[in-house]
Design an enzyme around this catalytic site. Structure first.
Site, PDB file in Angstrom:
ATOM      1  N   HIS A 172      22.791  -6.767  -8.891  1.00  7.74           N
ATOM      2  CA  HIS A 172      23.457  -5.884  -7.932  1.00  7.74           C
ATOM      3  C   HIS A 172      24.265  -6.737  -6.966  1.00  7.74           C
ATOM      4  O   HIS A 172      24.190  -7.969  -6.999  1.00  7.74           O
ATOM      5  CB  HIS A 172      22.452  -4.999  -7.200  1.00  7.74           C
ATOM      6  CG  HIS A 172      21.479  -5.735  -6.340  1.00  7.74           C
ATOM      7  ND1 HIS A 172      20.478  -6.545  -6.858  1.00  7.74           N
ATOM      8  CD2 HIS A 172      21.333  -5.783  -4.987  1.00  7.74           C
ATOM      9  CE1 HIS A 172      19.770  -7.055  -5.870  1.00  7.74           C
ATOM     10  NE2 HIS A 172      20.274  -6.608  -4.725  1.00  7.74           N
ATOM     11  N   ASP A 199      16.496  -5.819  -7.558  1.00  9.66           N
ATOM     12  CA  ASP A 199      15.763  -5.196  -6.456  1.00  9.66           C
ATOM     13  C   ASP A 199      15.623  -3.698  -6.729  1.00  9.66           C
ATOM     14  O   ASP A 199      16.571  -3.036  -7.144  1.00  9.66           O
ATOM     15  CB  ASP A 199      16.513  -5.407  -5.143  1.00  9.66           C
ATOM     16  CG  ASP A 199      16.547  -6.875  -4.732  1.00  9.66           C
ATOM     17  OD1 ASP A 199      16.007  -7.710  -5.472  1.00  9.66           O
ATOM     18  OD2 ASP A 199      17.123  -7.163  -3.667  1.00  9.66           O
ATOM     19  N   HIS A 231      17.796   1.185  -5.841  1.00 12.54           N
ATOM     20  CA  HIS A 231      17.910   0.239  -4.730  1.00 12.54           C
ATOM     21  C   HIS A 231      18.963   0.638  -3.699  1.00 12.54           C
ATOM     22  O   HIS A 231      19.424  -0.189  -2.919  1.00 12.54           O
ATOM     23  CB  HIS A 231      18.223  -1.158  -5.279  1.00 12.54           C
ATOM     24  CG  HIS A 231      18.137  -2.241  -4.254  1.00 12.54           C
ATOM     25  ND1 HIS A 231      17.030  -2.420  -3.435  1.00 12.54           N
ATOM     26  CD2 HIS A 231      19.021  -3.212  -3.890  1.00 12.54           C
ATOM     27  CE1 HIS A 231      17.239  -3.453  -2.638  1.00 12.54           C
ATOM     28  NE2 HIS A 231      18.448  -3.948  -2.885  1.00 12.54           N
ATOM     29  N   ASP A 276      22.681 -11.744  -1.106  1.00 13.29           N
ATOM     30  CA  ASP A 276      21.692 -12.752  -1.509  1.00 13.29           C
ATOM     31  C   ASP A 276      21.587 -12.894  -3.019  1.00 13.29           C
ATOM     32  O   ASP A 276      20.827 -13.745  -3.514  1.00 13.29           O
ATOM     33  CB  ASP A 276      20.323 -12.451  -0.894  1.00 13.29           C
ATOM     34  CG  ASP A 276      19.776 -11.077  -1.247  1.00 13.29           C
ATOM     35  OD1 ASP A 276      20.563 -10.110  -1.269  1.00 13.29           O
ATOM     36  OD2 ASP A 276      18.562 -10.963  -1.509  1.00 13.29           O
TER      37      ASP A 276
END
Length: 310
Positions: free
Chosen positions: A63, A211, A140, A67
């Site tokens: 995604h 995530d 997410h 980070d």
């Protein structure tokens, strides 16, 4: 086939954990490395390993949160100065190509190799005669995907004793039969390579999830996986916080591993609030209470994924 964790932290870099990047090393299988996510300073992490950036063949992005992608422009640029000449294919959600091409354009970076982008949607995103990669959408807040890497079944071992019983001596003929070819002998006899091979060797499966909250799609992606890599940003005590921020807890990741019948679970994307050895031990205990074959990833940790044995 082995996995090296280049970054195992969540959100921002910490002293003990860089942000997310995972290297699937396929040096024996295809003389290549596949990256999953590329957080800030991933190329710095690589400097502490034996990984050669020119060997990176594919990058799969789960995604577009920073980070997981801020290390891409630097790594892509540096690859040109480190002998990179072969095609690099980058897979990820819509918008990834714009981010990278804009970064390269504004910085006037010039690449010595071609680059290709594949917009990820649910389904098969890559397949050749060795591997298949399947993507599924997770939960997410923004588009986030999990990847299921499937190694296709390998040919069985050549039944050498069976060939020797027919007085066939070792040589090039063995290689052709091993490849499943039909071979005509001098006396006119035709041998079918498939008649001289043992049972196929089952391929391995690695699941790498981006995530996500707990979702049934994760179970489908991870079914019978030899190795499941799942985020565990927070402890089970912070389940509501994890839900609010579209993340998973140790307990939820362990439940995914248990319900998908995975063989091994490695937890990553660990929040910087868990810094002491005691904190990490607690996270591990929470997961192992549900799925005993659970571990907590650390930067530069390596996991070998052995071939299946009959």
């Amino acid at each position: 086939m082995n996995v090296m964790f280049l970054g195992t932290g969540a959100g921002i870099p910490a002293k003990a954990r860089n942000v997310t990047s995972i290297a699937l090393q396929l040096l024996e299988e295809r003389k290549a490395i596949w990256l999953f996510d590329c957080g800030e300073a991933t190329q710095h992490q690589i400097l502490h390993t034996s990984i050669k950036p020119r060997k990176i063949e594919k990058i799969f992005i789960t995604h577009l949160h920073g980070d997981h992608i801020y290390g891409l422009p630097g790594l892509i640029s540096s690859r040109s100065f480190q002998g990179g000449e072969d095609l690099l294919t980058i897979y990820g959600p819509e918008g990834l190509e714009e981010f990278i091409r804009t970064s390269l354009s504004i910085s006037q970076s010039r690449l010595t190799y071609p680059i290709e982008f594949v917009v990820v949607e649910e389904g098969t995103v890559f397949e050749d005669d060795q591997f298949q990669v399947i993507a599924k959408k997770l939960e997410h807040g923004i588009d986030s995907y999990g990847y299921r890497v499937i190694e296709k079944d390998l040919p069985g071992a050549l039944l050498v004793n069976k060939l020797k019983a027919l007085s066939i001596k070792p040589g090039p003929i063995y290689q052709r039969l091993k490849a499943g070819e039909k071979v005509k002998l001098e006396d006119g006899t035709i041998l079918d390579g498939n008649d001289f091979l043992g049972p196929k060797q089952k391929g391995r499966v690695v699941a790498v999830l981006g995530d996500t909250r707990y979702t049934d799609n994760s179970i489908e992606l991870c079914k019978e996986a030899d190795l499941l890599i799942h985020e565990a940003t927070l402890s089970e005590a912070d389940e509501q916080l994890a839900y609010d921020y579209f993340h998973s807890t140790t307990k939820q990741a362990a439940l995914i591993a248990k319900r998908s019948n995975a063989k091994q679970l490695i937890l990553t994307h660990i929040s910087s609030r868990y810094q002491t050895e005691e904190d990490v031990a607690t996270l591990k205990e929470e997961a192992q209470a549900i799925f005993p074959h659970s571990s907590i990833a650390s930067d530069f940790m390596q996991i070998e994924i052995p071939k299946h044995r009959d």
